[in-house]
Scaffold this motif. Structure first.
Motif, PDB file in Angstrom:
ATOM      1  N   ASN A   2      40.457  42.170  36.569  1.00  0.00           N
ATOM      2  CA  ASN A   2      40.624  42.546  37.964  1.00  0.00           C
ATOM      3  C   ASN A   2      39.942  41.520  38.884  1.00  0.00           C
ATOM      4  O   ASN A   2      39.302  40.561  38.424  1.00  0.00           O
ATOM      5  CB  ASN A   2      40.102  43.958  38.220  1.00  0.00           C
ATOM      6  N   ARG A   3      40.064  41.754  40.200  1.00  0.00           N
ATOM      7  CA  ARG A   3      39.577  40.797  41.192  1.00  0.00           C
ATOM      8  C   ARG A   3      38.056  40.635  41.123  1.00  0.00           C
ATOM      9  O   ARG A   3      37.535  39.505  41.239  1.00  0.00           O
ATOM     10  CB  ARG A   3      40.026  41.257  42.579  1.00  0.00           C
ATOM     11  N   ILE A   4      37.317  41.716  40.953  1.00  0.00           N
ATOM     12  CA  ILE A   4      35.856  41.621  40.900  1.00  0.00           C
ATOM     13  C   ILE A   4      35.426  40.795  39.692  1.00  0.00           C
ATOM     14  O   ILE A   4      34.553  39.925  39.783  1.00  0.00           O
ATOM     15  CB  ILE A   4      35.232  43.034  40.850  1.00  0.00           C
ATOM     16  N   GLU A   5      36.046  41.063  38.556  1.00  0.00           N
ATOM     17  CA  GLU A   5      35.699  40.331  37.334  1.00  0.00           C
ATOM     18  C   GLU A   5      36.025  38.835  37.490  1.00  0.00           C
ATOM     19  O   GLU A   5      35.264  37.963  37.050  1.00  0.00           O
ATOM     20  CB  GLU A   5      36.455  40.926  36.146  1.00  0.00           C
ATOM     21  N   GLU A   6      37.151  38.554  38.123  1.00  0.00           N
ATOM     22  CA  GLU A   6      37.539  37.151  38.351  1.00  0.00           C
ATOM     23  C   GLU A   6      36.507  36.448  39.220  1.00  0.00           C
ATOM     24  O   GLU A   6      36.110  35.307  38.944  1.00  0.00           O
ATOM     25  CB  GLU A   6      38.919  37.101  39.015  1.00  0.00           C
ATOM     26  N   PHE A   7      36.063  37.129  40.265  1.00  0.00           N
ATOM     27  CA  PHE A   7      35.086  36.520  41.177  1.00  0.00           C
ATOM     28  C   PHE A   7      33.745  36.306  40.488  1.00  0.00           C
ATOM     29  O   PHE A   7      33.119  35.247  40.630  1.00  0.00           O
ATOM     30  CB  PHE A   7      34.910  37.396  42.422  1.00  0.00           C
ATOM     31  N   GLU A   8      33.270  37.312  39.751  1.00  0.00           N
ATOM     32  CA  GLU A   8      31.971  37.197  39.088  1.00  0.00           C
ATOM     33  C   GLU A   8      31.992  36.081  38.053  1.00  0.00           C
ATOM     34  O   GLU A   8      30.980  35.394  37.856  1.00  0.00           O
ATOM     35  CB  GLU A   8      31.603  38.523  38.433  1.00  0.00           C
ATOM     36  N   TYR A  39      38.174  36.581  49.845  1.00  0.00           N
ATOM     37  CA  TYR A  39      38.979  36.834  48.643  1.00  0.00           C
ATOM     38  C   TYR A  39      39.370  38.312  48.550  1.00  0.00           C
ATOM     39  O   TYR A  39      40.493  38.658  48.193  1.00  0.00           O
ATOM     40  CB  TYR A  39      38.163  36.413  47.423  1.00  0.00           C
ATOM     41  N   GLU A  40      38.430  39.166  48.941  1.00  0.00           N
ATOM     42  CA  GLU A  40      38.651  40.610  48.844  1.00  0.00           C
ATOM     43  C   GLU A  40      39.764  41.071  49.765  1.00  0.00           C
ATOM     44  O   GLU A  40      40.491  42.029  49.468  1.00  0.00           O
ATOM     45  CB  GLU A  40      37.348  41.336  49.181  1.00  0.00           C
ATOM     46  N   THR A  41      39.910  40.404  50.910  1.00  0.00           N
ATOM     47  CA  THR A  41      40.904  40.839  51.901  1.00  0.00           C
ATOM     48  C   THR A  41      42.270  40.220  51.679  1.00  0.00           C
ATOM     49  O   THR A  41      43.204  40.488  52.452  1.00  0.00           O
ATOM     50  CB  THR A  41      40.423  40.480  53.321  1.00  0.00           C
ATOM     51  N   GLN A  42      42.408  39.359  50.685  1.00  0.00           N
ATOM     52  CA  GLN A  42      43.725  38.787  50.398  1.00  0.00           C
ATOM     53  C   GLN A  42      44.681  39.895  49.938  1.00  0.00           C
ATOM     54  O   GLN A  42      44.288  40.769  49.160  1.00  0.00           O
ATOM     55  CB  GLN A  42      43.627  37.728  49.301  1.00  0.00           C
ATOM     56  N   PRO A  43      45.917  39.895  50.429  1.00  0.00           N
ATOM     57  CA  PRO A  43      46.854  40.963  50.051  1.00  0.00           C
ATOM     58  C   PRO A  43      47.175  40.975  48.562  1.00  0.00           C
ATOM     59  O   PRO A  43      47.502  42.018  48.007  1.00  0.00           O
ATOM     60  CB  PRO A  43      48.101  40.668  50.884  1.00  0.00           C
ATOM     61  N   ALA A  44      47.112  39.845  47.900  1.00  0.00           N
ATOM     62  CA  ALA A  44      47.365  39.776  46.461  1.00  0.00           C
ATOM     63  C   ALA A  44      46.564  38.628  45.895  1.00  0.00           C
ATOM     64  O   ALA A  44      46.167  37.697  46.611  1.00  0.00           O
ATOM     65  CB  ALA A  44      48.849  39.566  46.175  1.00  0.00           C
ATOM     66  N   GLN A  45      46.243  38.698  44.636  1.00  0.00           N
ATOM     67  CA  GLN A  45      45.508  37.615  44.019  1.00  0.00           C
ATOM     68  C   GLN A  45      46.324  36.330  44.057  1.00  0.00           C
ATOM     69  O   GLN A  45      47.543  36.342  43.876  1.00  0.00           O
ATOM     70  CB  GLN A  45      45.143  37.975  42.573  1.00  0.00           C
ATOM     71  N   ALA A  46      45.606  35.224  44.316  1.00  0.00           N
ATOM     72  CA  ALA A  46      46.275  33.925  44.399  1.00  0.00           C
ATOM     73  C   ALA A  46      46.789  33.518  43.031  1.00  0.00           C
ATOM     74  O   ALA A  46      46.273  33.953  42.002  1.00  0.00           O
ATOM     75  CB  ALA A  46      45.299  32.873  44.934  1.00  0.00           C
ATOM     76  N   PRO A  47      47.833  32.649  42.994  1.00  0.00           N
ATOM     77  CA  PRO A  47      48.349  32.184  41.701  1.00  0.00           C
ATOM     78  C   PRO A  47      47.251  31.574  40.837  1.00  0.00           C
ATOM     79  O   PRO A  47      47.231  31.747  39.623  1.00  0.00           O
ATOM     80  CB  PRO A  47      49.401  31.153  42.097  1.00  0.00           C
ATOM     81  N   SER A  48      46.332  30.846  41.472  1.00  0.00           N
ATOM     82  CA  SER A  48      45.185  30.294  40.758  1.00  0.00           C
ATOM     83  C   SER A  48      43.938  30.745  41.494  1.00  0.00           C
ATOM     84  O   SER A  48      43.548  30.144  42.497  1.00  0.00           O
ATOM     85  CB  SER A  48      45.253  28.769  40.703  1.00  0.00           C
ATOM     86  N   ASP A  49      43.318  31.845  41.023  1.00  0.00           N
ATOM     87  CA  ASP A  49      42.182  32.420  41.736  1.00  0.00           C
ATOM     88  C   ASP A  49      41.014  31.447  41.814  1.00  0.00           C
ATOM     89  O   ASP A  49      40.364  31.324  42.847  1.00  0.00           O
ATOM     90  CB  ASP A  49      41.740  33.706  41.030  1.00  0.00           C
ATOM     91  N   ARG A  50      40.742  30.747  40.727  1.00  0.00           N
ATOM     92  CA  ARG A  50      39.599  29.835  40.723  1.00  0.00           C
ATOM     93  C   ARG A  50      39.817  28.691  41.712  1.00  0.00           C
ATOM     94  O   ARG A  50      38.889  28.305  42.444  1.00  0.00           O
ATOM     95  CB  ARG A  50      39.383  29.297  39.311  1.00  0.00           C
ATOM     96  N   ALA A  51      41.031  28.161  41.794  1.00  0.00           N
ATOM     97  CA  ALA A  51      41.315  27.087  42.753  1.00  0.00           C
ATOM     98  C   ALA A  51      41.196  27.608  44.188  1.00  0.00           C
ATOM     99  O   ALA A  51      40.648  26.935  45.068  1.00  0.00           O
ATOM    100  CB  ALA A  51      42.710  26.519  42.513  1.00  0.00           C
TER     101      ALA A  51
END
Length: 224
Positions: A2-8, A39-51
């Motif tokens: 999920n988004r939180i795990e990706e960010f951490e 990042y949290e307010t993005q409507p959907a996760q980016a194709p490359s979250d890390r980038a």
């Protein structure tokens, strides 16, 4: 993931990027936190979250390096009457500047302007109609009776002299009252205006336009 795990998972990298810009202080932590909010307010996760996260933290860090502008910047001081008057003169083409000087500064009427320009009254009227008047909203409220400050004086004389020479108006150094000064004459030798100088340490600090009517010494008669 999920988004939180990706960010951490990306947090160490983001903190490293922020510290390259901001050092190891609290600002780098603030930049990472701002990145999470973005990042949290993005409507959907980016194709490359890390980038996306890396680019975002770099942009936020750069923004934090810029000095913050006040929400209500202090008002700039208004230009002095002398500076505003000179700026108005400098913005006019040479012929229009000559008409402005004759009319607004010297106080010449239409017949005198026509004689100074060596043109017909009708031609001068058409030209004068295109020249702004002091106090019409496009220039100063009124032409000041004097120009103060060595820089403003130098700019005023540099603006006035060539435009009048163009129409054969001469400026003759002459004592005016108890002060050094100058007299302007048209091509026929008629006095158009006189001005007096305030001089300090060899530099003209103020020029004062004499109100008409005034008396000036006559031009010397050449010896036979």
């Amino acid at each position: 993931m999920n988004r939180i795990e990706e960010f951490e998972q990306a947090r160490p990298l983001l903190l490293s990027i922020a510290r390259r810009f901001l050092g190891r202080g609290h600002k780098a932590e603030d930049a990472v936190h701002e990145t999470w909010l973005c990042y949290e307010t993005q409507p959907a996760q980016a194709p490359s979250d890390r980038a996306f996260l890396s680019a975002t933290v770099a942009r936020i860090s750069l923004d934090m390096l810029q000095p913050r502008r006040p929400e209500h910047p202090p008002p700039q001081p208004a230009p002095s009457p002398s500076a505003a008057a000179v700026a108005l003169l400098e913005g006019l083409p040479p012929l229009e500047r000559a008409v402005f000087v004759l009319r607004e500064i010297f106080g010449c009427g239409p017949p005198e302007i026509a004689a100074a320009l060596g043109r017909t009254q009708a031609a001068c009227d058409r030209l004068a109609a295109a020249v702004p008047r002091a106090g019409d909203g496009r220039g100063t409220n009124r032409w000041p009776g004097r120009i103060e400050g060595a820089e403003a004086v130098a700019r005023a004389l540099a603006a006035i002299g060539p435009s009048l020479t163009r129409i054969a108006v001469t400026m003759e150094p002459q004592q005016v009252g108890r002060r050094p000064g100058a007299v302007f004459r048209d091509r026929e030798g008629t006095v158009l205006c006189a001005l007096a100088f305030d001089v300090l340490e060899g530099r003209i600090q103020t020029i004062r336009w004499l109100t008409r009517p005034y008396t000036c010494p006559s031009r010397p008669t050449p010896a036979p």
